[in-house]
Design an enzyme around this catalytic site. Structure first.
Site, PDB file in Angstrom:
ATOM      1  N   ARG A 166      95.018  10.615  27.283  1.00  0.00           N
ATOM      2  CA  ARG A 166      95.476  11.930  27.790  1.00  0.00           C
ATOM      3  C   ARG A 166      94.270  12.768  28.218  1.00  0.00           C
ATOM      4  O   ARG A 166      93.971  12.895  29.383  1.00  0.00           O
ATOM      5  CB  ARG A 166      96.314  12.626  26.714  1.00  0.00           C
ATOM      6  CG  ARG A 166      97.160  13.761  27.224  1.00  0.00           C
ATOM      7  CD  ARG A 166      96.431  15.074  27.368  1.00  0.00           C
ATOM      8  NE  ARG A 166      95.979  15.620  26.094  1.00  0.00           N
ATOM      9  CZ  ARG A 166      95.171  16.670  25.998  1.00  0.00           C
ATOM     10  NH1 ARG A 166      94.707  17.268  27.085  1.00  0.00           N
ATOM     11  NH2 ARG A 166      94.775  17.108  24.826  1.00  0.00           N
ATOM     12  N   GLU A 167      93.500  13.269  27.248  1.00  0.00           N
ATOM     13  CA  GLU A 167      92.308  14.069  27.605  1.00  0.00           C
ATOM     14  C   GLU A 167      91.319  13.211  28.394  1.00  0.00           C
ATOM     15  O   GLU A 167      90.674  13.692  29.329  1.00  0.00           O
ATOM     16  CB  GLU A 167      91.658  14.608  26.323  1.00  0.00           C
ATOM     17  CG  GLU A 167      90.350  15.329  26.538  1.00  0.00           C
ATOM     18  CD  GLU A 167      90.480  16.840  26.739  1.00  0.00           C
ATOM     19  OE1 GLU A 167      91.270  17.474  26.025  1.00  0.00           O
ATOM     20  OE2 GLU A 167      89.769  17.364  27.621  1.00  0.00           O
ATOM     21  N   ARG A 209     103.283  19.547  17.412  1.00  0.00           N
ATOM     22  CA  ARG A 209     102.030  20.309  17.301  1.00  0.00           C
ATOM     23  C   ARG A 209     102.099  21.468  18.302  1.00  0.00           C
ATOM     24  O   ARG A 209     102.425  21.248  19.472  1.00  0.00           O
ATOM     25  CB  ARG A 209     100.855  19.391  17.658  1.00  0.00           C
ATOM     26  CG  ARG A 209      99.495  20.120  17.643  1.00  0.00           C
ATOM     27  CD  ARG A 209      98.401  19.234  18.241  1.00  0.00           C
ATOM     28  NE  ARG A 209      98.616  19.015  19.659  1.00  0.00           N
ATOM     29  CZ  ARG A 209      98.032  18.050  20.369  1.00  0.00           C
ATOM     30  NH1 ARG A 209      97.188  17.210  19.814  1.00  0.00           N
ATOM     31  NH2 ARG A 209      98.283  17.921  21.660  1.00  0.00           N
ATOM     32  N   THR A 261      88.529  25.042  23.084  1.00  0.00           N
ATOM     33  CA  THR A 261      88.728  24.525  24.448  1.00  0.00           C
ATOM     34  C   THR A 261      87.459  24.559  25.290  1.00  0.00           C
ATOM     35  O   THR A 261      87.292  23.760  26.201  1.00  0.00           O
ATOM     36  CB  THR A 261      89.850  25.358  25.117  1.00  0.00           C
ATOM     37  OG1 THR A 261      91.000  25.291  24.268  1.00  0.00           O
ATOM     38  CG2 THR A 261      90.213  24.861  26.487  1.00  0.00           C
ATOM     39  N   HIS A 310      57.387   1.447  13.310  1.00  0.00           N
ATOM     40  CA  HIS A 310      58.786   1.343  12.877  1.00  0.00           C
ATOM     41  C   HIS A 310      59.179  -0.114  12.683  1.00  0.00           C
ATOM     42  O   HIS A 310      59.763  -0.483  11.669  1.00  0.00           O
ATOM     43  CB  HIS A 310      59.720   1.971  13.910  1.00  0.00           C
ATOM     44  CG  HIS A 310      59.666   3.466  13.926  1.00  0.00           C
ATOM     45  ND1 HIS A 310      60.781   4.252  14.029  1.00  0.00           N
ATOM     46  CD2 HIS A 310      58.618   4.314  13.854  1.00  0.00           C
ATOM     47  CE1 HIS A 310      60.428   5.531  14.019  1.00  0.00           C
ATOM     48  NE2 HIS A 310      59.116   5.584  13.920  1.00  0.00           N
TER      49      HIS A 310
HETATM   50  N1  COA Z   1     103.276  26.468  29.351  1.00  0.00           N
HETATM   51  C1  COA Z   1     104.074  26.749  30.411  1.00  0.00           C
HETATM   52  N2  COA Z   1     103.614  26.834  31.659  1.00  0.00           N
HETATM   53  C2  COA Z   1     102.310  26.685  31.856  1.00  0.00           C
HETATM   54  C3  COA Z   1     101.415  26.418  30.814  1.00  0.00           C
HETATM   55  C4  COA Z   1     101.952  26.316  29.519  1.00  0.00           C
HETATM   56  N3  COA Z   1     101.150  26.033  28.490  1.00  0.00           N
HETATM   57  N4  COA Z   1     100.172  26.293  31.271  1.00  0.00           N
HETATM   58  C5  COA Z   1     100.265  26.472  32.606  1.00  0.00           C
HETATM   59  N5  COA Z   1     101.549  26.712  32.941  1.00  0.00           N
HETATM   60  C6  COA Z   1     102.064  26.877  34.277  1.00  0.00           C
HETATM   61  C7  COA Z   1     101.231  27.807  35.144  1.00  0.00           C
HETATM   62  O1  COA Z   1     101.581  29.127  34.961  1.00  0.00           O
HETATM   63  C8  COA Z   1     101.567  27.273  36.516  1.00  0.00           C
HETATM   64  O2  COA Z   1     102.855  27.671  36.872  1.00  0.00           O
HETATM   65  P1  COA Z   1     103.096  28.837  37.995  1.00  0.00           P
HETATM   66  O3  COA Z   1     102.380  28.349  39.218  1.00  0.00           O
HETATM   67  O4  COA Z   1     104.578  28.900  38.109  1.00  0.00           O
HETATM   68  O5  COA Z   1     102.462  30.059  37.402  1.00  0.00           O
HETATM   69  C9  COA Z   1     101.636  25.776  36.289  1.00  0.00           C
HETATM   70  O6  COA Z   1     101.963  25.597  34.926  1.00  0.00           O
HETATM   71  C10 COA Z   1     100.309  25.118  36.572  1.00  0.00           C
HETATM   72  O7  COA Z   1      99.939  25.311  37.888  1.00  0.00           O
HETATM   73  P2  COA Z   1      99.967  24.147  38.956  1.00  0.00           P
HETATM   74  O8  COA Z   1      99.121  23.011  38.548  1.00  0.00           O
HETATM   75  O9  COA Z   1      99.623  24.760  40.279  1.00  0.00           O
HETATM   76  O10 COA Z   1     101.500  23.722  38.912  1.00  0.00           O
HETATM   77  P3  COA Z   1     102.229  22.391  39.438  1.00  0.00           P
HETATM   78  O11 COA Z   1     103.689  22.622  39.232  1.00  0.00           O
HETATM   79  O12 COA Z   1     101.778  21.983  40.789  1.00  0.00           O
HETATM   80  O13 COA Z   1     101.761  21.204  38.441  1.00  0.00           O
HETATM   81  C11 COA Z   1     101.294  20.024  36.474  1.00  0.00           C
HETATM   82  C12 COA Z   1     101.917  21.281  37.066  1.00  0.00           C
HETATM   83  C13 COA Z   1     101.287  20.181  34.961  1.00  0.00           C
HETATM   84  C14 COA Z   1     102.151  18.812  36.854  1.00  0.00           C
HETATM   85  C15 COA Z   1      99.845  19.828  37.051  1.00  0.00           C
HETATM   86  O14 COA Z   1      99.085  21.010  36.793  1.00  0.00           O
HETATM   87  C16 COA Z   1      99.153  18.654  36.483  1.00  0.00           C
HETATM   88  O15 COA Z   1      99.347  17.545  36.942  1.00  0.00           O
HETATM   89  N6  COA Z   1      98.326  18.883  35.424  1.00  0.00           N
HETATM   90  C17 COA Z   1      97.571  17.869  34.750  1.00  0.00           C
HETATM   91  C18 COA Z   1      97.704  18.031  33.236  1.00  0.00           C
HETATM   92  C19 COA Z   1      97.120  19.313  32.723  1.00  0.00           C
HETATM   93  O16 COA Z   1      96.878  20.269  33.456  1.00  0.00           O
HETATM   94  N7  COA Z   1      96.894  19.335  31.446  1.00  0.00           N
HETATM   95  C20 COA Z   1      96.302  20.433  30.747  1.00  0.00           C
HETATM   96  C21 COA Z   1      95.945  19.954  29.403  1.00  0.00           C
HETATM   97  S1  COA Z   1      95.324  21.238  28.380  1.00  0.00           S
HETATM   98 ZN    ZN Z   2      90.887  19.411  25.500  1.00  0.00          ZN
END
Ligand code: COA
Ligand code: ZN
Length: 399
Positions: A10-11, A131, A165, A295
């Site tokens: 994941r990370e 979590r 983070t 060493h």
């Molecule tokens: N809970 C709910 N919504 C969250 C959030 C959380 N913890 N963290 C971010 N968001 C929202 C943001 O507000 C944004 O939504 P908005 O544009 O309506 O404000 C969206 O999630 C993230 O923006 P964006 O990436 O532009 O949205 P997207 O719909 O195109 O894609 C993902 C969303 C998750 C599919 C894409 O960001 C992605 O593939 N991310 C990879 C995984 C990741 O970011 N992981 C973080 C690990 S800490």
């Molecule tokens: Zn992290």
């Protein structure tokens, strides 16, 4: 007893350029399971269809480890993750004032969102490990974190992750992970919330492992890590380094099959495109290699003179390198290991000189090259004896 959460899948995939095929992901998950990590975080299924498929595949493998997925505080993220059959779900939402204002939301609105998502997940799967991570925990306003975390626990979360983070914490200062975890446990207990505490430490200041151990000493029971420390920016805690300290220094040597680490690292390194750095603790090529003459002379007699971790725990061996830093003891030891015992002092000295000469060119002399050096010097010696004999015969003939 501390649990290890591996987040390589994941990370680790948040490392720029890293993307594992699903057949590699399953191989990595199998290898992590053999090492014996407790939780394998496999991905955030809504990110791509391939990740969704990978999480499903790994969750259906019947591994000993609990299989986890990641989700925003969004119902669809939870639904998609649960469809994969995971036993662990990480739900995150940042509650710092600056992020709240960025989202134009009040703390109450965000906490309502978090608790409704957590209780929704709990209803869907009563035995799920949930979590909740207040992202950027340690830089967020304390009262926001405590309120959000306590509410999340009351809504059904079993684990609260303290996320450093941005790799902000520094042991022994007012940014100590030890103090943070201690205070958080007390503050949550005062609100009748007793979650398992996890620590997620980034390595921006090179202190991820130190901070994770600080958290552990303060009572954190889950530590996040990745193979090679993969992850956002400077990455996370390196799994092998973490396991080595817990096994060697914190009396947990029976928990993991550490001899499987080199194989796991080779696999992740090959398919992530990140070579294991030679200087990496435990898994790096040089981790148990002695170089300087002083060493090696002492380490040949007893490796413990210059090493505090036994390489055999990890299926590795001590070794020495030959270069311009070598001394006679190292050269004799290496000659012995290629079956060239009892050379006279003059020839041994000549070998050492050649080794130093080669080392100064920036090269390490391996055993193969040592054989060539020895053969070369032996031939030179024969040649010089022959030419001296010829010269002598010539002088005698002319006298
Ligand atoms: N809970 C709910 N919504 C969250 C959030 C959380 N913890 N963290 C971010 N968001 C929202 C943001 O507000 C944004 O939504 P908005 O544009 O309506 O404000 C969206 O999630 C993230 O923006 P964006 O990436 O532009 O949205 P997207 O719909 O195109 O894609 C993902 C969303 C998750 C599919 C894409 O960001 C992605 O593939 N991310 C990879 C995984 C990741 O970011 N992981 C973080 C690990 S800490
Ligand atoms: Zn992290």
């Amino acid at each position: 007893m501390v649990k290890i959460l591996d987040s390589t899948l994941r990370e680790g995939e948040q490392t720029p350029g890293v993307c594992f095929n699903n057949h590699i992901k399953t191989a990595i998950a199998d290898s992590l399971d053999q090492v014996g990590v407790d939780i394998i975080e496999t991905g955030h299924p809504v990110v791509t269809e391939e990740i969704h498929e990978a999480v499903k595949l790994i969750a259906s493998r019947g591994l000993k480890a609990t299989i986890g997925a990641h989700a925003r505080s969004v119902q669809n993220d939870v639904d998609v993750a649960l469809q994969c059959g995971v036993g662990f779900l990480g739900i995150f939402y940042c509650v710092s004032d600056s992020r709240l204002s960025h989202h134009s939301k009040s703390l109450k609105e965000v906490i309502d969102k978090i608790t409704s998502i957590v209780s929704y997940a709990r209803e869907q799967k009563p035995d799920l490990f949930i979590r909740y991570t207040p992202e950027d925990t340690v830089r967020s306003e304390w009262s926001n974190v405590v309120t959000a975390a306590a509410e999340a626990v009351h809504a059904g979360a079993n684990i609260i992750s303290v996320a450093d983070t941005t790799g902000y914490m520094i042991p022994g200062t007012d940014r100590s992970m030890y103090d943070y975890v201690k205070r958080l446990k007390e503050a949550l207990a005062a609100k009748n919330a007793f979650p398992t505490i996890a620590v997620h430490c980034h390595n921006d200041r090179g202190l991820a492992l130190a901070n994770a151990l600080d958290g552990y000493r303060a009572g954190a029971e889950i530590i996040d890590a990745t193979v090679l420390g993969l992850g956002e920016r400077a990455g996370l805690v390196d799994l092998a380094s973490l396991l080595s300290v817990l096994a060697v220094d914190f009396g947990q040597s029976d928990r993991w099959d550490l001899k499987k680490l080199p194989e796991l690292y080779a696999l992740v390194s090959r398919y992530s495109g990140f070579a294991t750095p030679d200087l990496m603790p435990i898994t790096g090529k040089n981790a148990f290699t002695h170089c300087a003459g002083v060493h090696t002379q002492a380490a040949i007699k007893n490796p413990l003179h210059y090493q505090s971790i036994d390489p055999e725990l990890f299926g590795r061996k001590s070794s020495l390198s030959l270069d311009h830093m070598s001394g006679l003891s190292a050269v004799k030891y290496a000659l012995d290991s290629i079956g060239a015992q009892n050379l006279d002092d003059e020839l041994t000295q000549q070998v050492l000189e050649k080794v130093k000469e080669t080392g100064q060119m920036g090269r390490v002399v391996d055993l193969e090259e040592l054989k060539h050096i020895l053969n070369h010097l032996k031939k030179e010696r024969i040649h010089s004896i022959e030419s001296k004999t010829k010269d002598r015969a010539f002088t005698l003939a002319n006298s």
